[in-house]
Design an enzyme around this catalytic site. Structure first.
Site, short mmCIF file in Angstrom:
data_model
loop_
_atom_site.label_atom_id
_atom_site.label_comp_id
_atom_site.label_asym_id
_atom_site.label_seq_id
_atom_site.Cartn_x
_atom_site.Cartn_y
_atom_site.Cartn_z
N ILE A 20 -7.00 -5.01 1.34
CA ILE A 20 -6.64 -4.42 -0.09
C ILE A 20 -6.05 -5.56 -0.86
O ILE A 20 -5.02 -6.36 -0.55
CB ILE A 20 -5.59 -3.46 0.29
CG1 ILE A 20 -6.38 -2.17 1.06
CG2 ILE A 20 -5.06 -2.73 -1.10
CD1 ILE A 20 -7.48 -1.62 0.66
N LYS B 198 8.63 11.72 15.78
CA LYS B 198 9.51 12.50 16.59
C LYS B 198 10.73 13.16 15.98
O LYS B 198 11.09 14.09 15.92
CB LYS B 198 9.92 11.69 17.82
CG LYS B 198 11.14 12.24 18.75
CD LYS B 198 10.50 13.27 19.78
CE LYS B 198 11.65 13.97 20.57
NZ LYS B 198 11.00 15.21 21.15
N ILE C 235 0.62 -1.27 0.00
CA ILE C 235 -0.11 0.08 0.04
C ILE C 235 0.87 1.29 -0.16
O ILE C 235 0.45 2.31 -1.02
CB ILE C 235 -0.99 -0.15 1.30
CG1 ILE C 235 -1.88 -1.08 1.16
CG2 ILE C 235 -1.75 1.12 1.35
CD1 ILE C 235 -2.83 -1.26 2.24
N ASP D 80 15.24 0.94 10.48
CA ASP D 80 14.43 0.23 11.17
C ASP D 80 13.70 1.57 11.95
O ASP D 80 14.20 1.79 12.94
CB ASP D 80 15.08 -0.79 12.19
CG ASP D 80 14.23 -1.62 12.87
OD1 ASP D 80 13.09 -1.21 13.22
OD2 ASP D 80 14.51 -3.07 12.97
N LYS E 152 -2.69 -0.21 16.44
CA LYS E 152 -3.26 0.45 15.70
C LYS E 152 -4.16 1.34 16.61
O LYS E 152 -4.51 2.51 16.20
CB LYS E 152 -4.16 -0.21 14.57
CG LYS E 152 -3.43 -1.09 13.58
CD LYS E 152 -2.24 -0.14 12.84
CE LYS E 152 -1.61 -0.89 11.69
NZ LYS E 152 -0.72 -0.43 10.76
N SER F 266 -3.56 3.04 9.87
CA SER F 266 -4.21 2.24 10.71
C SER F 266 -4.94 1.08 10.41
O SER F 266 -4.55 0.74 9.36
CB SER F 266 -5.22 3.23 11.49
OG SER F 266 -5.66 2.68 12.71
P1 NAP Z 1 3.73 -4.48 3.48
O1 NAP Z 1 3.84 -4.36 1.95
O2 NAP Z 1 4.21 -5.54 3.99
O3 NAP Z 1 4.30 -3.33 4.08
C1 NAP Z 1 4.87 -3.24 5.29
C2 NAP Z 1 6.35 -2.51 5.10
O4 NAP Z 1 6.89 -2.04 6.51
C3 NAP Z 1 7.25 -3.13 4.43
O5 NAP Z 1 7.73 -2.62 3.38
C4 NAP Z 1 8.47 -3.46 5.39
O6 NAP Z 1 9.70 -3.24 4.65
C5 NAP Z 1 8.28 -2.53 6.47
N1 NAP Z 1 8.73 -2.51 7.75
C6 NAP Z 1 8.27 -3.53 8.39
N2 NAP Z 1 8.93 -3.86 9.64
C7 NAP Z 1 9.77 -2.42 9.72
C8 NAP Z 1 10.76 -1.97 10.74
N3 NAP Z 1 11.04 -2.61 11.80
N4 NAP Z 1 11.15 -0.87 10.18
C9 NAP Z 1 10.98 -0.16 8.93
N5 NAP Z 1 9.97 -0.74 7.96
C10 NAP Z 1 9.62 -1.91 8.42
O7 NAP Z 1 2.16 -4.41 3.91
P2 NAP Z 1 0.87 -3.71 3.42
O8 NAP Z 1 -0.24 -4.94 3.44
O9 NAP Z 1 1.02 -3.04 2.09
O10 NAP Z 1 0.65 -2.80 4.73
C11 NAP Z 1 0.79 -1.44 4.65
C12 NAP Z 1 0.18 -0.67 5.80
O11 NAP Z 1 -1.41 -0.89 5.74
C13 NAP Z 1 0.47 -1.30 7.36
O12 NAP Z 1 0.51 -0.40 8.19
C14 NAP Z 1 -0.81 -2.08 7.37
O13 NAP Z 1 -1.06 -2.39 8.86
C15 NAP Z 1 -1.84 -1.27 6.92
N6 NAP Z 1 -3.06 -2.14 6.37
C16 NAP Z 1 -2.88 -3.13 5.34
C17 NAP Z 1 -4.21 -3.71 5.16
C18 NAP Z 1 -4.19 -4.63 3.86
O14 NAP Z 1 -5.03 -5.12 3.46
N7 NAP Z 1 -3.00 -4.83 3.31
C19 NAP Z 1 -5.12 -3.48 5.73
C20 NAP Z 1 -5.33 -2.42 6.74
C21 NAP Z 1 -4.28 -1.94 7.24
P3 NAP Z 1 11.11 -3.91 5.35
O15 NAP Z 1 10.71 -5.73 5.21
O16 NAP Z 1 11.94 -3.59 4.08
O17 NAP Z 1 11.47 -3.39 6.53
#
Ligand code: NAP
Ligand code: COA
Length: 277
Positions: free
Chosen positions: A199, A135, A29, A75, A170, A152
């Protein structure tokens, strides 16, 4: 079935000269949100742990948009990494107008399979990560009278099983959205959130979408990253200049569906999913 939000709603120069830092911007996303921002005139820095993934995503976004996208490894759990990412952003682009807090970690874990460290890990990435990045960035965002967007989820609205770690993180992030909206508003900074629903094609869905049924979404389809893009462009833009402290749910009405049951087959027979999803 409701149509997917299109890419042509906003003028393509609304973020000319503006700079975004997006945590988690190398995939899913938040990668799409970053690309949409750059497509509308802005410049962006994407931050997460895996530099190779970030650099590939940044290169692809530059090619797709003709705009500027830079990768910085960090990180979100480490304040010094966030300080470094902000410094790199300001050195590269001269300012920081917007921050999207999108980095997150999640997995399905019934209580008996949720270790102390598993719970802490997700709280540290999602909640402390959101605080750490903000921050580090806040004085620059105040200086530019910019905006912050916290990504969120609706998980905690209904106490979704196996999601206490992400749901409580969240919930606290939504609280931060309100606290910061009130405290930073007088400095010209708006703070809002988006709570996406399911999504399509994302890591979140592949980890959490077990047993997902399209019928659970009142508008009759899964979400598309474009749906979150359009909400993001609006909330960051001057068109939303009187919107502050709001977490906008973009889920086709799913969480309110009284017939929706998350993980119906697993509620009575929880299994250890570690390593299986
Ligand atoms: P995603 O592609 O896995 O995105 C999460 C990202 O966070 C990854 O690029 C990961 O990259 C990074 N990450 C994880 N741990 C980290 C750390 N310690 N430090 C820095 N970066 C870190 O997942 P997504 O499904 O697109 O989700 C994106 C956002 O939308 C999230 O906040 C999720 O909670 C929210 N959300 C998603 C959905 C859905 O349907 N997908 C629904 C509701 C909410 P690295 O591994 O390179 O660190
Ligand atoms: N079920 C139960 N516990 C799990 C688990 C699962 N599916 N996956 C990980 N854990 C536990 C680990 O066993 C460990 O606890 P332990 O030390 O008691 O064994 C703890 O969580 C931390 O795991 P670790 O792999 O060391 O953490 P990490 O910091 O390397 O990775 C994660 C963080 C676990 C969140 C990892 O899945 C990740 O990096 N996710 C990012 C992408 C993502 O989740 N995207 C979806 C966003 S909605």
């Amino acid at each position: 079935m409701a149509a997917v939000a299109t890419n042509q709603i906003f003028k393509n120069d609304i973020f000319n000269g503006k700079v975004l830092m997006c945590t988690g911007g190398g995939s899913g996303i938040c990668r799409a949100l970053t690309e949409a921002f750059v497509r509308h005139g802005g410049k962006a820095v994407i931050v997460s742990r895996t530099l190779s993934k970030l650099e590939k995503a940044a290169e692809e976004m530059r090619t797709a948009t003709g705009g500027e996208v830079v990768a910085v490894a960090g990180d979100v759990r480490k304040p010094e990494d966030m300080e470094n990412a902000v410094k790199a952003t300001v050195e590269k682009f001269g300012a920081l107008n917007y921050l999207i807090n999108g980095a997150a970690g999640n997995f399905l874990a019934p209580f008996q399979f949720m270790s102390y460290n598993a719970f802490r890990t997700v709280i540290e990435i999602d909640l402390l990560g959101t605080f750490n990045a903000t921050k580090a960035a806040v004085e620059h965002i105040k200086a530019s009278k910019g905006a912050i967007l916290n990504i969120s989820a609706t998980l905690y609205y209904t106490g979704t099983p196996y999601q206490q770690h992400a749901g409580s993180a969240k919930a606290a992030i939504d609280a931060l959205t309100k606290h910061w909206a009130v405290e930073l508003g007088p400095h010209g900074v708006r703070v809002n959130g988006i709570a996406p629903g399911p999504i399509a094609g994302t890591e979140g869905m592949s980890r959490l979408g077990v047993g997902f049924e399209t019928e659970s979404v009142p508008v009759g389809r899964m979400g598309d990253v474009k749906d979150i893009e359009q909400a993001t462009l609006f909330l960051l833009s001057d068109g939303a200049s009187y919107i502050n402290g709001v977490t906008l749910v973009v889920d086709g009405g799913q969480w309110m569906n009284p017939n929706y049951v998350a993980y119906p087959d697993m509620v009575l027979t929880p299994v250890d999913l570690k390593g299986k999803l």
